[in-house]
Design a protein around this motif. Structure first.
Motif, PDB file in Angstrom:
ATOM      1  N   GLY A  47      -0.518   3.341 -12.568  1.00 15.91           N
ATOM      2  CA  GLY A  47      -0.469   2.185 -11.684  1.00 15.91           C
ATOM      3  C   GLY A  47       0.910   2.046 -11.059  1.00 15.91           C
ATOM      4  N   LEU A  48       1.496   0.846 -11.174  1.00 10.00           N
ATOM      5  CA  LEU A  48       2.832   0.598 -10.636  1.00 10.00           C
ATOM      6  C   LEU A  48       3.862   0.419 -11.740  1.00 10.00           C
ATOM      7  CD1 LEU A  48       1.929  -1.815  -7.682  1.00 10.00           C
ATOM      8  CD2 LEU A  48       2.445   0.632  -7.572  1.00 10.00           C
ATOM      9  N   ALA A  81      -2.653  11.600  -9.421  1.00  5.43           N
ATOM     10  CA  ALA A  81      -2.948  11.504 -10.853  1.00  5.43           C
ATOM     11  C   ALA A  81      -2.008  10.506 -11.530  1.00  5.43           C
ATOM     12  CB  ALA A  81      -2.826  12.878 -11.504  1.00  5.43           C
ATOM     13  N   GLN A  82      -0.728  10.537 -11.170  1.00  4.32           N
ATOM     14  CA  GLN A  82       0.218   9.584 -11.742  1.00  4.32           C
ATOM     15  C   GLN A  82      -0.158   8.151 -11.384  1.00  4.32           C
ATOM     16  OE1 GLN A  82       3.684  11.555  -9.962  1.00  4.32           O
ATOM     17  NE2 GLN A  82       4.603  11.667 -11.997  1.00  4.32           N
ATOM     18  N   ASP A  98      11.432   6.380   0.192  1.00  3.33           N
ATOM     19  CA  ASP A  98      10.163   7.001   0.593  1.00  3.33           C
ATOM     20  C   ASP A  98       9.051   6.833  -0.428  1.00  3.33           C
ATOM     21  OD1 ASP A  98      11.659   7.777   2.719  1.00  3.33           O
ATOM     22  OD2 ASP A  98      11.405   9.927   2.445  1.00  3.33           O
ATOM     23  N   ASP A  99       9.392   6.450  -1.656  1.00  2.00           N
ATOM     24  CA  ASP A  99       8.341   6.204  -2.653  1.00  2.00           C
ATOM     25  C   ASP A  99       7.326   5.198  -2.114  1.00  2.00           C
ATOM     26  OD1 ASP A  99       9.887   7.809  -4.255  1.00  2.00           O
ATOM     27  OD2 ASP A  99      10.597   6.196  -5.557  1.00  2.00           O
ATOM     28  N   TYR A 100       7.817   4.178  -1.418  1.00  2.00           N
ATOM     29  CA  TYR A 100       6.921   3.147  -0.886  1.00  2.00           C
ATOM     30  C   TYR A 100       5.998   3.717   0.186  1.00  2.00           C
ATOM     31  CZ  TYR A 100       9.776  -0.244  -3.376  1.00  2.00           C
ATOM     32  OH  TYR A 100      10.420  -0.954  -4.359  1.00  2.00           O
ATOM     33  N   LEU A 160      -0.313  -3.079  -3.405  1.00  3.44           N
ATOM     34  CA  LEU A 160      -0.689  -3.949  -4.515  1.00  3.44           C
ATOM     35  C   LEU A 160      -2.199  -4.138  -4.645  1.00  3.44           C
ATOM     36  CD1 LEU A 160       2.000  -6.745  -4.060  1.00  3.44           C
ATOM     37  CD2 LEU A 160       1.828  -5.185  -6.018  1.00  3.44           C
ATOM     38  N   ALA A 161      -2.907  -4.146  -3.532  1.00  2.00           N
ATOM     39  CA  ALA A 161      -4.329  -4.530  -3.547  1.00  2.00           C
ATOM     40  C   ALA A 161      -5.189  -3.433  -2.934  1.00  2.00           C
ATOM     41  CB  ALA A 161      -4.530  -5.839  -2.794  1.00  2.00           C
ATOM     42  N   PRO A 162      -6.314  -3.108  -3.567  1.00  2.00           N
ATOM     43  CA  PRO A 162      -7.176  -2.053  -3.018  1.00  2.00           C
ATOM     44  C   PRO A 162      -7.963  -2.478  -1.787  1.00  2.00           C
ATOM     45  CG  PRO A 162      -8.151  -2.973  -4.999  1.00  2.00           C
ATOM     46  CD  PRO A 162      -6.792  -3.590  -4.872  1.00  2.00           C
ATOM     47  N   ARG A 163      -8.105  -3.792  -1.583  1.00  2.00           N
ATOM     48  CA  ARG A 163      -8.828  -4.318  -0.421  1.00  2.00           C
ATOM     49  C   ARG A 163      -8.012  -5.445   0.203  1.00  2.00           C
ATOM     50  NH1 ARG A 163     -12.204  -3.703  -4.490  1.00  2.00           N
ATOM     51  NH2 ARG A 163     -12.063  -5.902  -5.057  1.00  2.00           N
ATOM     52  N   ASN A 164      -8.420  -5.882   1.374  1.00  2.00           N
ATOM     53  CA  ASN A 164      -7.685  -6.930   2.075  1.00  2.00           C
ATOM     54  C   ASN A 164      -8.066  -8.326   1.578  1.00  2.00           C
ATOM     55  OD1 ASN A 164      -6.401  -4.979   3.564  1.00  2.00           O
ATOM     56  ND2 ASN A 164      -7.732  -5.213   5.369  1.00  2.00           N
ATOM     57  N   GLU A 165      -8.099  -8.469   0.294  1.00  2.00           N
ATOM     58  CA  GLU A 165      -8.335  -9.779  -0.316  1.00  2.00           C
ATOM     59  C   GLU A 165      -7.681  -9.805  -1.680  1.00  2.00           C
ATOM     60  OE1 GLU A 165     -10.442 -10.729  -3.021  1.00  2.00           O
ATOM     61  OE2 GLU A 165     -11.071  -8.705  -3.559  1.00  2.00           O
ATOM     62  N   ARG A 166      -7.391 -11.015  -2.131  1.00  2.00           N
ATOM     63  CA  ARG A 166      -6.717 -11.200  -3.423  1.00  2.00           C
ATOM     64  C   ARG A 166      -7.303 -12.440  -4.065  1.00  2.00           C
ATOM     65  NH1 ARG A 166      -3.146  -7.615  -6.089  1.00  2.00           N
ATOM     66  NH2 ARG A 166      -1.454  -8.758  -7.088  1.00  2.00           N
TER      67      ARG A 166
END
Length: 521
Positions: A78-79, A72-73, A37-39, A477-483
């Motif tokens: 991050g990851l 906050a964590q 469930d972390d994911y 992984l990404a804040p927007r739909n682009e990398r």
């Protein structure tokens, strides 16, 4: 028990010793990784706005406080999974110190407090809460509860006085507990009665109780408000599919479940008594066999041995024997902590009996459900300890026996802690790495300004209706739909899945998930 007066510095050093033992024994949790469930929580955190994510219940729990800490964590770490687990382990050490403080105030004996806090802190049972980030709320709930208990015990012993601000602080701590993990709601409901019992001989009792009895309805109202505001889910059990926010709560109010709920409550309490009475001896069966690890419980099935009922009866007999020798005040205090322990287990019995009914799950063996309960059982027994005048030889024998028991607890905690971890961390780490590499390879094959179209696949380490497979990993992984300047789209070939996630996931998922051939690379 009467022992010589301790040096003035000892009460300040001993909690650090107990916390240090716990940190050493449970240090392997720092090597854990995101799991199950972390994911889902990471995905919803990245997708939802703050109010929606904080107010989203999960598994029947109101998690407003834990979700705030989770945000906050994520902002801080991050990851980096090791940093997340370091904060979990640090919180556990705080709980060990709080249990030491409550026990010392209750017994006025630092040695007893060191023993109790250390044995509880190094117990393998703790790993069920420390090895899985999704139940960090359980650890936080214990922090708020033990903090409030510590302050109340100090008032009961005349070490502190209570005023309006202290009572409001206790109420706030209980509301924090109720909104960190589901068991906290039961504790918050029972807390005013426990305070009434603990402060029975203090003149502040009527004043304190008058304020605190507003706590149970406030906690319940807040919980129901969170359920009412629950956002839409992709999947619900068929019997509550159209029942709104209260639907998942309603399925537990079935007459046929009442006997199972009562039986599960008894088994949970019995296991708590057994773990306190037999302690490290309960894990010996793990060394004598190679039992299967339950993927949900994270506890070895070998723990359910004939030793359990014997140890439970021993713990009950010990409590009865101490109660018969205790004075009225000690009995009231023992009853107060027993009530709090029972109130921690009651929500588990109520909400998880359905898992016993449908899946024959051994819920009473799930380690995380015993994290707070065993601490409160220890406090109940300590409240009943008689004040005996013992000779030097008897005192020495008790100290030697307690030291040997603590050494055994440390050894078994270190040796068997991994048997109580929620399993699958290494497989999860490898699956996450594979999905991340696959996404990065697809993006690297496109020029800046282009579009990478990736066939969406299930995520190997977590299959859940609410989680959109590798597209969910990309959202994490990404804040927007682009990398790297490349637009990213996931081709979801299963139309119902695509439609469900686009509907529930908002604008970002409507853009990210496309039908086959819907976007040209």
């Amino acid at each position: 028990m009467a022992f010589p007066r301790s040096p003035a510095w000892m009460p300040w050093i001993l909690p650090l010793v107990a916390a240090g033992l716990a940190a050493i024994v449970h240090a392997p949790v720092l090597e854990r990784f995101f799991l199950h469930d972390d994911y889902l929580h990471l995905y919803r955190s990245a997708l939802d706005g703050v109010p929606e994510f904080w107010l989203r219940p999960h598994g029947g729990h109101a998690l407003v406080v834990w979700r705030a800490v989770f945000e906050a964590q994520r902002a801080l770490f991050g990851l980096e999974a090791a940093a997340w687990f370091a904060s979990v382990l640090a919180t556990h050490c705080v709980n060990v110190a709080l249990l030491y403080g409550a026990t010392r105030a209750l017994t006025r004996r630092p040695g007893i407090a060191l023993f109790v806090a250390s044995v509880w802190g190094v117990a393998p049972l703790a790993r069920g809460s420390l090895s899985w980030l999704s139940v960090f709320g359980n650890v936080l709930m214990t922090t708020w509860t033990l903090w409030a208990v510590y302050e109340v015990v100090r008032v009961a012993r005349g070490e502190s006085r209570v005023g309006v601000f202290a009572v409001l602080r206790w109420a706030l701590l209980m509301l924090l507990a109720a909104n960190s993990f589901g068991m906290g709601l039961g504790v918050a409901i029972a807390f005013p009665v426990a305070v009434w019992l603990l402060l029975a001989s203090r003149e502040e009792r009527p004043h304190a109780v008058a304020w605190l009895f507003a706590l149970p309805p406030a906690a319940v109202a807040l919980y129901l408000s969170v359920l009412a505001a629950a956002p839409e889910l992709i999947w619900r059990p068929p019997e509550v599919a159209d029942a709104g926010g209260y639907g998942l709560l309603r399925i537990h109010f079935q007459a046929g479940l009442v006997p199972l709920q009562a039986e599960l409550f008894g088994r949970l309490v019995a296991y708590a008594m057994a773990s306190v009475a037999a302690g490290p001896l309960l894990v010996v069966p793990l060394w004598l066999s190679a039992p299967a690890i339950d993927p949900v419980a994270g506890a070895a099935a070998g723990v359910a041995t004939p030793l359990l009922p014997v140890a439970a009866l021993l713990g009950l007999a010990l409590a009865v024997a101490l109660a018969t020798r205790a004075d009225t005040r000690a009995r009231r205090e023992g009853l107060a902590f027993a009530l709090l322990a029972a109130s921690a287990y009651a929500p588990v019995a109520f909400a998880r009996a359905i898992a016993v009914d449908r899946f024959d799950a051994q819920i009473w063996l799930v380690p995380r459900y015993h994290y707070l309960g065993t601490a409160l059982v220890w406090l109940a027994l300590c409240a009943l300890l008689p004040k005996l005048e013992l000779g030097r030889s008897a005192r020495r024998a008790i100290v030697l026996l307690a030291s040997a028991w603590l050494a055994l607890a440390v050894w078994t905690g270190h040796r068997s802690g991994a048997d109580f971890d929620v399993p699958g961390a290494e497989e999860s780490r490898a699956a996450f790495s594979r999905s991340k590499q696959r996404i990065e390879t697809a993006v690297a094959g496109r020029a800046e300004g282009g579009t990478a179209v990736i066939v969406n696949r299930p995520f190997d380490a977590f299959g859940h209706a609410e989680f959109p497979g590798e597209a969910g990993i990309f959202v994490i992984l990404a804040p927007r739909n682009e990398r790297a300047g490349v637009a990213v789209r996931f081709e979801e070939r299963h139309a119902p899945t695509r439609a469900a996630h686009r509907q529930v996931g908002g604008p970002r998922m409507r853009e990210l998930l496309v039908e086959p051939g819907g976007v040209s690379p």
